[in-house]
Design a protein around this motif. Structure first.
Motif, PDB file in Angstrom:
ATOM      1  N   MET A  95      14.135  41.112 -17.621  1.00 14.51           N
ATOM      2  CA  MET A  95      13.192  40.038 -17.905  1.00 14.51           C
ATOM      3  C   MET A  95      12.071  40.598 -18.784  1.00 14.51           C
ATOM      4  O   MET A  95      11.380  41.542 -18.401  1.00 14.51           O
ATOM      5  CB  MET A  95      12.638  39.455 -16.608  1.00 14.51           C
ATOM      6  N   ASP A 100       8.061  33.288 -15.608  1.00 16.45           N
ATOM      7  CA  ASP A 100       8.904  33.161 -14.430  1.00 16.45           C
ATOM      8  C   ASP A 100      10.207  32.430 -14.781  1.00 16.45           C
ATOM      9  O   ASP A 100      10.250  31.646 -15.748  1.00 16.45           O
ATOM     10  CB  ASP A 100       8.202  32.358 -13.329  1.00 16.45           C
ATOM     11  N   ILE A 101      11.234  32.690 -14.019  1.00 20.77           N
ATOM     12  CA  ILE A 101      12.476  31.928 -14.100  1.00 20.77           C
ATOM     13  C   ILE A 101      12.585  31.096 -12.829  1.00 20.77           C
ATOM     14  O   ILE A 101      12.507  31.630 -11.722  1.00 20.77           O
ATOM     15  CB  ILE A 101      13.709  32.849 -14.232  1.00 20.77           C
ATOM     16  N   THR A 102      12.729  29.795 -12.993  1.00 21.85           N
ATOM     17  CA  THR A 102      12.909  28.921 -11.833  1.00 21.85           C
ATOM     18  C   THR A 102      14.397  28.752 -11.554  1.00 21.85           C
ATOM     19  O   THR A 102      15.212  28.726 -12.476  1.00 21.85           O
ATOM     20  CB  THR A 102      12.263  27.547 -12.065  1.00 21.85           C
ATOM     21  N   ALA A 103      14.755  28.653 -10.281  1.00 21.95           N
ATOM     22  CA  ALA A 103      16.168  28.570  -9.923  1.00 21.95           C
ATOM     23  C   ALA A 103      16.348  27.722  -8.669  1.00 21.95           C
ATOM     24  O   ALA A 103      15.553  27.801  -7.734  1.00 21.95           O
ATOM     25  CB  ALA A 103      16.741  29.963  -9.699  1.00 21.95           C
ATOM     26  N   ASN A 125      12.539  41.485  -7.925  1.00 21.93           N
ATOM     27  CA  ASN A 125      11.786  41.050  -9.102  1.00 21.93           C
ATOM     28  C   ASN A 125      11.162  42.228  -9.837  1.00 21.93           C
ATOM     29  O   ASN A 125      11.070  42.232 -11.074  1.00 21.93           O
ATOM     30  CB  ASN A 125      10.705  40.053  -8.687  1.00 21.93           C
ATOM     31  N   VAL A 132      11.635  35.670 -10.330  1.00 21.62           N
ATOM     32  CA  VAL A 132      12.517  34.519 -10.149  1.00 21.62           C
ATOM     33  C   VAL A 132      11.959  33.709  -8.988  1.00 21.62           C
ATOM     34  O   VAL A 132      11.793  34.216  -7.879  1.00 21.62           O
ATOM     35  CB  VAL A 132      13.961  34.953  -9.844  1.00 21.62           C
ATOM     36  N   CYS A 404      17.761  34.640 -19.315  1.00 24.50           N
ATOM     37  CA  CYS A 404      18.527  34.142 -18.161  1.00 24.50           C
ATOM     38  C   CYS A 404      19.911  34.772 -18.118  1.00 24.50           C
ATOM     39  O   CYS A 404      20.421  35.102 -17.038  1.00 24.50           O
ATOM     40  CB  CYS A 404      18.629  32.617 -18.221  1.00 24.50           C
ATOM     41  N   VAL A 407      19.633  38.220 -16.722  1.00 21.80           N
ATOM     42  CA  VAL A 407      19.504  38.166 -15.258  1.00 21.80           C
ATOM     43  C   VAL A 407      20.874  37.932 -14.630  1.00 21.80           C
ATOM     44  O   VAL A 407      21.249  38.580 -13.646  1.00 21.80           O
ATOM     45  CB  VAL A 407      18.504  37.074 -14.841  1.00 21.80           C
ATOM     46  N   TYR A 454      19.900  35.763  -5.146  1.00 20.51           N
ATOM     47  CA  TYR A 454      20.159  36.299  -6.477  1.00 20.51           C
ATOM     48  C   TYR A 454      21.635  36.276  -6.818  1.00 20.51           C
ATOM     49  O   TYR A 454      22.013  36.124  -7.987  1.00 20.51           O
ATOM     50  CB  TYR A 454      19.614  37.734  -6.592  1.00 20.51           C
ATOM     51  N   LEU A 457      22.891  33.445  -8.890  1.00 21.16           N
ATOM     52  CA  LEU A 457      22.470  33.316 -10.282  1.00 21.16           C
ATOM     53  C   LEU A 457      23.579  33.764 -11.229  1.00 21.16           C
ATOM     54  O   LEU A 457      23.368  33.832 -12.444  1.00 21.16           O
ATOM     55  CB  LEU A 457      21.200  34.124 -10.536  1.00 21.16           C
TER      56      LEU A 457
END
Length: 556
Positions: A95, A100-103, A125, A132, A404, A407, A454, A457
């Motif tokens: 990253m 931030d990455i929303t999931a 993280n 995340v 993304c 990740v 995770y 993802l």
């Protein structure tokens, strides 16, 4: 992770809305209004999709399995130990944008604490180089979260959607193309191997399943071809002096009647449906008979399965919660000891051991595929090469989409890597320790904070490695080896077929009609009329659609 179908929902482009699941379930098939015109579906082999997909590039390195798998994926390689020195395989920054990455991900276990009070999230993280932010939803009702989110159009950066939920959404392909990014520009051909090598190690057939409406939208989670299995509380069976497993449906019914005792708050089954259909020889979807396609609903085997299951219900052998509501959590019935048999996905086996580790003597075992009668053979439904998909939001910048994907690549590290350890169990010495036998053991903190998040993802290569549960690796390897011989020879094996929306829309009403018969709300004799109505409404048109696919691909 089971097949908990809660409703058939229609998603319309632009003005997406959620239909009433209750109305869909309750409506009589004969009385249903005509469905809106939806996508007609697509079909293609992996070779036809080659320009969209990553070039398969196997991961090199790692442990040799103790129990070898099969190249066709029918038997998963088995590992009886943990590597002494797991290797780190991702060394480049993951990253990098500072955002931030929303999931959104599902969870079939208790929800862990969130940030900032979860050291597992904090540790992962930190390795990723960013945060995340998870929105964790109940897996048993995940379809509700999916439909609400898609209807609103405000999807997260990364969204895990299982295939068994997708088939409930009649216009999912249209919605997906509207909301999710086309990944081919980043992954097609040799691009994945260069920038996301762990993603490139997924089989081509799995990647083909991520194509929706002619675009590569979903990062697949490879899976074995088995849709479900029958499990039993072996400790309870042994306690009753009835530890030997049944071999066919006659033996299953006899054993069920012997163990069933509502006065002791004990029922034979916490759930039952698909196991009987497979034992009867019901095909996965279609079979070829006299040169023509026959749908599973139209077979004598399906009708026989309905009659048998109704008999089980009539005898009071099924837990009343499941009788009343087929979406009830059968795992809880089994975990509490109120049921002895239930059916679920194969992955439920180790999940149950984790959830009910505190139950003294808890011993859950998998039952070999049952035959219809002594000396017979079942038909084991053949699942798709991928079962869950991670989607990335469409309107992100190119760099954010790449972030993304990095990740996802990191999260897909295979067994025997440091990344796998961190995703699966957290930080050694904090969330887990390794005992004298080399088995990772969750600490009290790990049991509270670490949950499947995770891992959703992305996907990861299949590995039969739950050796912390004595005998599970060996038994699952044995079960798959046995079951592989009975896998359904589907006429569409190897093709990526997107079911027409009007056909997929009837999955829920037909499933509910079956359960209405099981519960005694409809007579067994009504099944023939129900099938006639289905055939007139969508079945015959679906046959024409699938027949053309079969003929075009030399399957008929």
């Amino acid at each position: 992770m089971g097949d908990n179908q809660n409703g058939t929902l229609r998603l319309h482009r632009r003005g997406l809305f959620q239909a009433s699941a209750a109305a869909a379930a309750a409506a009589s098939l004969a009385a249903c209004a005509d469905l809106d015109e939806g996508p007609e579906g697509t079909a293609a082999g992996s070779d036809e999709l080659a320009d969209l997909l990553p070039t398969y590039t196997p991961y090199e390195g790692g442990l040799e399995p103790d129990l070898p798998g099969q190249p066709d994926g029918t038997v998963t390689p088995g590992y009886l130990s943990r590597p002494e020195a797991p290797e780190q395989v991702v060394t480049e920054p993951v990253m990098t944008t500072g955002e931030d990455i929303t999931a959104i991900t599902p969870l079939w276990n208790p929800t862990p604490p969130g940030l900032p009070g979860n050291s597992y999230f904090t540790a992962v993280n930190e390795i990723l180089g960013g945060t995340v932010v998870f929105n964790i939803a109940d897996g048993n009702n995940y379809v509700d979260k999916i439909t609400t989110t898609l209807a609103g159009g405000d999807v997260p950066d990364m969204f895990q959607i299982p295939g068994w939920e997708i088939i409930k959404l009649s216009d999912f392909t249209e919605a997906a193309n509207e909301l999710f990014a086309d990944l081919s520009p980043y992954l097609a051909g040799d691009k994945a191997a260069a920038d996301y090598p762990l993603l490139a190690s997924y089989p081509t057939a799995a990647w083909a399943m991520g194509v929706f409406g002619g675009k590569l939208l979903g990062i697949p989670w490879e899976r074995s071809p088995y849709t479900n299995a029958l499990f039993t509380r072996q400790d309870l069976l042994d306690g009753l002096g009835l530890g030997e497993h049944p071999k066919d449906l006659e033996e299953l019914l006899a054993l069920a009647e012997e163990v069933n005792d509502p006065s002791a708050n004990r029922w034979a089954f916490a759930s039952l449906d698909q196991t009987v259909q497979e034992a009867m020889g019901v095909p996965t979807l279609w079979k070829v008979e006299d040169g023509k396609l026959v749908h599973k609903f139209e077979t004598e085997a399906f009708a026989a399965a309905i009659e048998y299951t109704r008999q089980v219900f009539d005898k009071g052998l099924v837990h009343p919660d499941y009788v009343a509501d087929r979406s009830t959590n059968a795992k809880e019935i089994i975990g509490s000891g109120q049921g002895l048999f239930f059916e679920d996905g194969v992955g439920a086996w180790h999940e149950m051991y984790q959830t009910y580790r505190g139950v003294e003597g808890f011993d859950l075992q998998i039952v070999d595929p049952l035959a219809r009668e002594a000396g017979g053979t079942p038909t084991i439904w053949r699942d798709d090469p991928a079962g869950m998909f991670t989607f990335i939001k469409k309107d992100l910048s190119e760099e954010r989409i790449k972030e993304c994907l990095r990740v996802a690549n990191w999260c897909s590290a295979p067994y025997e890597t440091l990344e796998y350890d961190l995703v699966s169990d957290g930080v050694e010495g904090v969330h887990f320790t390794v005992d004298a036998e080399g088995v990772p053991q969750r600490t009290e903190l790990g049991q509270t904070e670490v949950a499947p998040t995770y891992m959703f993802l992305s996907g990861r290569a299949n590995a039969n490695n739950k050796f912390q549960y004595p005998g599970m690796v060996e038994r699952l390897h044995e079960w798959e080896t046995n079951a592989a011989a009975f896998l359904d020879p589907s006429p569409f094996q190897g093709l990526r077929v997107e079911m027409p929306s009007d056909l997929s829309a009837e999955n829920e009403p037909m499933t509910e009609a079956c359960h209405e018969i099981y519960r005694g709300q409809r007579d067994v004799s009504e099944w023939a009329t129900i099938v006639d109505d289905w055939r007139a409404k969508v079945g015959d048109a679906a046959r024409e659609y699938y027949t053309k696919i079969a003929e075009d691909n030399d399957r008929l």
